[in-house]
Design a protein around this motif. Sequence first.
Motif, PDB file in Angstrom:
ATOM      1  N   LEU A  88       0.630  -1.370  -0.142  1.00  0.00           N
ATOM      2  CA  LEU A  88      -0.300   0.162   0.201  1.00  0.00           C
ATOM      3  C   LEU A  88       0.911   1.177   0.028  1.00  0.00           C
ATOM      4  N   LYS A  89       2.001   0.480   0.582  1.00  0.00           N
ATOM      5  CA  LYS A  89       2.855   1.961   1.080  1.00  0.00           C
ATOM      6  C   LYS A  89       3.925   2.312  -0.709  1.00  0.00           C
ATOM      7  N   ASN A  90       3.659   1.522  -1.208  1.00  0.00           N
ATOM      8  CA  ASN A  90       4.477   2.379  -2.368  1.00  0.00           C
ATOM      9  C   ASN A  90       3.893   2.245  -3.754  1.00  0.00           C
ATOM     10  N   ALA A  91       1.924   2.471  -3.867  1.00  0.00           N
ATOM     11  CA  ALA A  91       1.050   2.517  -4.576  1.00  0.00           C
ATOM     12  C   ALA A  91       1.031   3.894  -4.255  1.00  0.00           C
ATOM     13  N   LEU A  92       1.178   4.464  -2.994  1.00  0.00           N
ATOM     14  CA  LEU A  92       0.579   5.660  -2.703  1.00  0.00           C
ATOM     15  C   LEU A  92       2.218   6.214  -3.084  1.00  0.00           C
ATOM     16  N   ASP A  93       3.030   6.162  -3.059  1.00  0.00           N
ATOM     17  CA  ASP A  93       4.349   6.637  -3.660  1.00  0.00           C
ATOM     18  C   ASP A  93       4.244   6.682  -5.085  1.00  0.00           C
ATOM     19  N   TRP A  94       3.780   6.253  -5.219  1.00  0.00           N
ATOM     20  CA  TRP A  94       3.474   6.459  -7.121  1.00  0.00           C
ATOM     21  C   TRP A  94       2.691   7.794  -7.108  1.00  0.00           C
ATOM     22  N   VAL A  95       2.107   7.897  -6.414  1.00  0.00           N
ATOM     23  CA  VAL A  95       0.883   9.004  -6.467  1.00  0.00           C
ATOM     24  C   VAL A  95       1.226  10.419  -6.152  1.00  0.00           C
TER      25      VAL A  95
END
Length: 182
Positions: A88-95
């Motif tokens: 989830l943190k990775n996904a948020l980092d992408w945006v």
Amino acid sequence: MRLLALSGSLRAASTNTALLRAAAAAAPAGMTVEIYDGLGRLPVFNPDDDEGPGPAPAPVADFRRRLGAADALLVACPEYAHGVPGGLKNALDWVVASGELVDKPAALLHASPRSAVSRAALAEILVTMSVRLVNTDLVTLPLLGLGPAELAALLDRPDSRERLRQALAGFAAAVTAPASFR
């Protein structure tokens, strides 16, 4: 109202994902809940992969498109090692820099009352990203430790469905309320 639902868990038998599915089934009239299932397909965030002249990786572009099309965000997140799970943190980092979450309303659902540390960490991350966090505790249901049959039975109970429906209706009302009432 279109909600994009993110489960912070990649597990096939995730209680957080089951909670989001139950929320989608209980959504009030006029609301749709799309569960995003691509966290595990997103590449590990690297700014170099996002700053070049070419487009973002395809899974990232799809995630961003879905976020941009949603009116609001619904997140159910487990706690791992007192924090937000890496996927989830990775996904948020992408945006962080792309802007899809700027002023996007969001609410958090919880499948366990024991996720207080990740709840606070996730709220901090989202607020830092300029997400309009409408509710950090929309619904908490005691799903931790239930087997698949018990989990399905609890989420299918009329009182559970009604609790989710009312919570989502309240979230929608808060999101659409005039600014002076927020």
